[in-house]
Design a protein around this motif. Structure first.
Motif, short mmCIF file in Angstrom:
data_model
loop_
_atom_site.label_atom_id
_atom_site.label_comp_id
_atom_site.label_asym_id
_atom_site.label_seq_id
_atom_site.Cartn_x
_atom_site.Cartn_y
_atom_site.Cartn_z
N GLN A 198 62.43 -15.43 -24.75
CA GLN A 198 61.64 -14.75 -25.79
C GLN A 198 61.00 -15.73 -26.76
O GLN A 198 59.94 -15.45 -27.33
N ASN A 199 61.65 -16.89 -26.95
CA ASN A 199 61.15 -17.87 -27.92
C ASN A 199 60.55 -19.11 -27.26
O ASN A 199 60.26 -20.09 -27.94
N ASP A 200 60.32 -19.02 -25.96
CA ASP A 200 59.69 -20.10 -25.20
C ASP A 200 60.40 -21.43 -25.38
O ASP A 200 59.78 -22.47 -25.60
N LEU A 201 61.73 -21.40 -25.30
CA LEU A 201 62.52 -22.62 -25.42
C LEU A 201 62.78 -23.22 -24.04
O LEU A 201 62.96 -22.50 -23.05
N MET A 202 62.84 -24.54 -23.98
CA MET A 202 63.38 -25.23 -22.82
C MET A 202 64.87 -25.42 -23.05
O MET A 202 65.32 -25.58 -24.19
N VAL A 203 65.64 -25.40 -21.97
CA VAL A 203 67.08 -25.65 -22.04
C VAL A 203 67.39 -26.92 -21.28
O VAL A 203 66.98 -27.07 -20.12
N VAL A 204 68.06 -27.85 -21.93
CA VAL A 204 68.60 -29.02 -21.26
C VAL A 204 70.09 -28.78 -21.12
O VAL A 204 70.81 -28.68 -22.12
N SER A 205 70.56 -28.65 -19.89
CA SER A 205 71.95 -28.26 -19.64
C SER A 205 72.71 -29.40 -18.96
O SER A 205 72.47 -29.72 -17.80
N ASP A 206 73.60 -30.03 -19.73
CA ASP A 206 74.44 -31.12 -19.24
C ASP A 206 75.68 -30.49 -18.61
O ASP A 206 76.57 -30.02 -19.32
N GLU A 207 75.74 -30.50 -17.28
CA GLU A 207 76.83 -29.82 -16.58
C GLU A 207 77.72 -30.81 -15.83
O GLU A 207 78.25 -30.51 -14.76
N ILE A 208 77.93 -31.98 -16.45
CA ILE A 208 78.72 -33.03 -15.81
C ILE A 208 80.16 -32.60 -15.56
O ILE A 208 80.83 -33.12 -14.67
N TYR A 209 80.66 -31.62 -16.33
CA TYR A 209 82.05 -31.17 -16.16
C TYR A 209 82.13 -29.84 -15.38
O TYR A 209 83.16 -29.17 -15.42
N ASP A 210 81.05 -29.46 -14.70
CA ASP A 210 81.04 -28.13 -14.08
C ASP A 210 82.18 -27.92 -13.09
O ASP A 210 82.76 -26.83 -13.02
N ARG A 211 82.54 -28.96 -12.32
CA ARG A 211 83.61 -28.79 -11.32
C ARG A 211 84.99 -28.82 -11.96
O ARG A 211 85.97 -28.47 -11.30
N LEU A 212 85.06 -29.22 -13.20
CA LEU A 212 86.34 -29.26 -13.92
C LEU A 212 86.45 -28.00 -14.79
O LEU A 212 86.55 -28.03 -16.00
N THR A 213 86.38 -26.85 -14.12
CA THR A 213 86.52 -25.55 -14.77
C THR A 213 87.80 -24.90 -14.27
O THR A 213 87.98 -24.76 -13.06
N TYR A 214 88.68 -24.52 -15.20
CA TYR A 214 90.00 -24.03 -14.82
C TYR A 214 90.17 -22.53 -15.06
O TYR A 214 91.07 -21.92 -14.50
N VAL A 215 89.33 -21.96 -15.90
CA VAL A 215 89.45 -20.55 -16.26
C VAL A 215 88.17 -19.83 -15.84
O VAL A 215 87.08 -20.16 -16.31
#
Length: 409
Positions: A198-215
């Motif tokens: 809605q606000n024409d924002l770009m998202v920079v998503s640092d997902e370096i820990y994505d595989r370290l998800t426990y819940v």
């Protein structure tokens, strides 16, 4: 002879940039002996042998040359296949994926490509120490979204919307989070995605820990409806595959954005080390069993460390990802820097003061549990002794190693 003021020769933006709160503190650690360090965010595992062997074999075969600025096509194809298999997102490996020198370079490139002077970047805080400096160096203005233990160190769509101005250009996300270990659920990310659109924002998503998800299950921002082209997805090999020193990361996104990032990359870094890229290919092709083994170990330590802090009398949010705990230490009467410095001096245990990650981190310290059970157990013996001196009365607690073995104190 005229006295030269050398500091005036330095760009004022760089001159006024504060040093890393993590590295400043660990300069003290380097001068001491017998320190147990739970501060640096680095796996205690060595890179799995088959990954190291792939590097050695590549050298024996004579792979010592430059690669394409974009990185080896075979590695980009492997990254594209991995992202599609994990998140059902399709990227063209030829012009939508760039191999970088770690995620740190990818972050710097993304900010330099997306920002014009004065553009604002919304950053959840506490935040990793490089996010605000990268924003500033690119001419942007960091705008922090404060979080706390009471809301699980998570941001909300309402918070994001309330901070948007005509200058807001980028929303920067890092979940699972460094330093808190917080994770975001899919429902809230969907709401945040709507705010971005809605606000024409770009998202920079640092997902370096994505595989370290426990819940629960990690949600990749780029996988949400309408967000793939609006998101610059950053990831790498450092944490999940214990490859911190190899310095291999990647950025994925719209070809115009990734192409612009590659322009800067080709004039500064040229390309990522070919031997490191060879190792990264092996990690993606055959590294899943070793990665799962490491993640299982981190998860066991996570549960033990959180309970140990609580038994010690220090409230501790239960992290859902990464390998950090963020206990609250204000009950000792010390601020976070005093706590970390006195603990180091008195008991030779190194932690990171919470305010290294922004004002919301005051009253907390960051503890990496990517350490052996022996080191964690000895560190908790010392910390328990330390907090008792400052009026906190721990229970008779078992150390992480004793708890892991089913023993009592």
């Amino acid at each position: 002879m005229t006295q030269i003021n050398w500091s005036e020769k330095v760009n004022p933006v760089v001159r006024n940039l504060p040093p890393s709160g993590i590295r400043r503190f660990f300069d003290l650690v380097a001068e001491m002996k017998g320190v147990i360090s739970l501060g640096v965010g680095e796996p205690d595992f060595v890179t799995p042998w088959h990954i190291r062997e792939a590097c050695i074999y590549s050298l024996e075969k004579g792979y010592t040359m430059y690669t394409s600025n974009w990185g080896l096509l075979e590695l980009r194809e492997a990254v594209a296949a991995d992202v599609e298999g994990t998140y059902n997102i399709k990227y063209n490996p030829r012009d939508e994926i760039l191999i970088t020198v770690g995620v740190s370079e990818a972050m710097d490139l993304a900010m330099r490509v997306l920002l014009e002077p004065g553009d604002e970047v919304l950053i959840p805080e506490p935040s990793y120490v490089s996010y605000a400096p990268c924003t500033t160096l690119a001419g942007g203005v960091p705008v922090f979204i404060p979080t706390g233990m009471e809301n699980g160190f998570r941001i909300s769509a309402e918070q994001v919307q309330s901070l948007i101005t005509p200058r807001t250009k980028v929303l920067l996300l890092c979940y699972p989070n460094n330093p808190t270990g917080a994770i975001m659920d899919r429902e809230e990310l969907l709401k945040i995605a709507e705010v971005a659109k809605q606000n024409d924002l770009m998202v920079v998503s640092d997902e370096i820990y994505d595989r370290l998800t426990y819940v629960g299950q990690h949600t990749c921002m780029a996988s949400l409806p309408g967000m793939q082209d609006r998101t610059v997805l950053l990831n790498g090999f450092s944490k999940a595959y214990a490859m911190t020193g190899w310095r291999v990361g990647y950025a994925a996104g719209h070809p115009d954005i990734i192409g612009a990032m590659t322009k800067i990359h080709q004039y500064t870094m040229l390309c990522t080390s070919i031997t490191a890229q060879m190792a990264a290919m092996e990690a993606l092709k055959n590294g899943q069993p070793a990665m799962r083994h490491m993640v299982e170990n981190y998860n066991r330590r996570r549960n033990l460390v959180v309970q140990a802090f609580r038994d010690m009398g220090l409230p501790c949010y239960e992290p859902g990802g990464a390998f950090y705990a963020f206990p609250q230490i204000s009950g000792t009467g010390l601020n976070c820097e005093e706590f970390a410095e006195e603990l180091l001096k008195q008991e030779q245990v190194a932690l990171v003061p919470g305010n290294a990650f922004g004002p919301s981190g005051e009253g907390f310290v960051r503890v990496s549990y990517a350490a052996s059970l022996d080191d964690l157990s000895e560190a908790f013996r010392r910390m328990s002794r330390f907090v008792r001196r400052y009026g906190v009365r721990p229970k008779i607690i078992s150390t992480p190693k004793q708890m892991a073995n089913g023993q009592s104190a």
